[in-house]
Design an enzyme around this catalytic site. Structure first.
Site, mmCIF file in Angstrom:
data_model
loop_
_atom_site.group_PDB
_atom_site.id
_atom_site.type_symbol
_atom_site.label_atom_id
_atom_site.label_comp_id
_atom_site.label_asym_id
_atom_site.label_seq_id
_atom_site.Cartn_x
_atom_site.Cartn_y
_atom_site.Cartn_z
ATOM 1 N N ARG A 1 -1.682 11.653 -3.369
ATOM 2 C CA ARG A 1 -1.953 12.486 -2.194
ATOM 3 C C ARG A 1 -1.448 13.919 -2.432
ATOM 4 O O ARG A 1 -2.069 14.889 -2.051
ATOM 5 C CB ARG A 1 -1.250 11.910 -0.952
ATOM 6 C CG ARG A 1 -1.452 10.426 -0.721
ATOM 7 C CD ARG A 1 -2.719 10.106 0.031
ATOM 8 N NE ARG A 1 -2.966 11.032 1.105
ATOM 9 C CZ ARG A 1 -2.449 10.933 2.335
ATOM 10 N NH1 ARG A 1 -1.674 9.926 2.646
ATOM 11 N NH2 ARG A 1 -2.746 11.834 3.239
ATOM 12 N N ASN B 1 -1.209 15.947 9.991
ATOM 13 C CA ASN B 1 -1.450 15.987 8.549
ATOM 14 C C ASN B 1 -0.174 16.309 7.777
ATOM 15 O O ASN B 1 0.648 17.105 8.216
ATOM 16 C CB ASN B 1 -2.517 17.026 8.220
ATOM 17 C CG ASN B 1 -3.843 16.693 8.878
ATOM 18 O OD1 ASN B 1 -4.039 15.558 9.327
ATOM 19 N ND2 ASN B 1 -4.734 17.665 8.948
ATOM 20 N N HIS C 1 3.978 14.034 11.158
ATOM 21 C CA HIS C 1 4.116 12.934 10.194
ATOM 22 C C HIS C 1 4.709 13.376 8.852
ATOM 23 O O HIS C 1 4.551 12.688 7.841
ATOM 24 C CB HIS C 1 2.755 12.236 10.006
ATOM 25 C CG HIS C 1 2.307 11.524 11.254
ATOM 26 N ND1 HIS C 1 0.988 11.211 11.505
ATOM 27 C CD2 HIS C 1 3.015 11.071 12.326
ATOM 28 C CE1 HIS C 1 0.914 10.584 12.693
ATOM 29 N NE2 HIS C 1 2.118 10.507 13.202
ATOM 30 N N THR D 1 -9.291 14.372 14.717
ATOM 31 C CA THR D 1 -8.404 13.213 14.813
ATOM 32 C C THR D 1 -9.044 12.135 15.672
ATOM 33 O O THR D 1 -9.659 12.430 16.692
ATOM 34 C CB THR D 1 -7.007 13.571 15.377
ATOM 35 O OG1 THR D 1 -6.284 12.355 15.617
ATOM 36 C CG2 THR D 1 -7.076 14.390 16.652
#
Ligand code: OAD
Length: 229
Positions: A58, A89, A106, A175
């Site tokens: 990622r 994100n 997050h 989202t």
């Protein structure tokens, strides 16, 4: 009169056109991986190699990606508005697009922290995309990504709620609003605010939202033009 306050609440869809996959769309990340195997504290305890590898991939993709027209347009709103971005994100594309106030609910893939106890407040920038097993903190604990896993607390949630409390305009983009407590912050926005949703798919929102069924790279710049006029 002071500047109006805009809260942009974003999810994976805002970065989709930068080449970073979403989670729940067809072909999304959660179709290829099990959440339980890569994004929980249990996964980390059982298989830190796999979790490290997942987030290394990622991070690599993030470092190779560039902000798209949506990120740039959101930053442009700062010309006239007091703008705060609240994102789910972990990429840094809002910052690289020029946004000056970004809250990451997050976490951030560009940062790592110790997996030992009391590590929550010490973050280190990870320059290279690859964290290796054996990269340890001073106390000898393996470094882990500074991201929020399922089952972990969301430390920035109260901050996000206190910001959205005083919004004049709320823009939700990219989202599915499936993940809590993140999606729940919308309940703390003022009733008399103006609400916009930009997403190519059907996302369930209250009827007071102005729904723009479009991709982020098209829908966001168009809305921004309108708001800046
Ligand atoms: P999802 O994958 O659940 O939803 C992505 C949304 O982006 C969907 O509504 C898509 O329709 C939309 N979308 C796809 N392409 C788009 C485009 N080009 N422009 C605009 N929108 C587009 O992603 P999130 O809602 O961000 O958390 O997921 C929330 C959280 O679930 C993530 O932060 C992550 C994940 O598990 C953790 O890992 C803790």
């Amino acid at each position: 009169m002071g500047k109006q306050k805009i809260i942009v609440f974003s999810g994976a869809g805002v970065s989709a056109e930068s080449g970073l996959g979403t989670f729940r769309d067809s072909g999304g990340l959660w179709e290829k991986y099990n959440i339980e195997e890569v994004a929980t504290p249990e996964a980390w305890n059982k298989n830190p190699e796999m979790v490290t590898e997942f987030y290394n991939m990622r991070r690599k993709q993030c470092y190779e990606s560039k902000p798209n027209a949506a990120h740039f347009a959101i930053a442009k709103l700062e010309e006239k508005f007091n703008v705060e971005v609240i994102t789910q994100n972990i990429d840094d594309l809002h910052e690289r697009g020029g946004s000056s106030k970004v809250i990451h609910l997050h976490g951030e893939i560009s940062k790592v922290k110790s997996s030992g106890p009391n590590a929550e407040k010490k973050y280190f920038h990870q320059k290279n995309w690859e964290v290796k097993i054996g990269d340890k903190c001073e106390e000898g604990y393996q470094m882990r990504p500074h991201v929020v896993w399922f089952g972990e607390a969301v430390p920035m949630i109260d901050e996000a709620i206190s910001r959205i409390n005083s919004a004049d305009i709320v823009i939700v983009v990219g989202t599915s609003l499936n993940v809590y407590p993140a999606a729940g912050i919308l309940n703390y926005a003022p009733h008399n605010a103006k609400y916009y949703l930009i997403d190519p798919s059907e996302v369930s929102v209250p009827s007071y939202f102005n729904v723009i069924r479009d991709s982020a790279s098209k829908g966001v710049p168009e809305l921004v033009e309108k708001l800046l006029k």
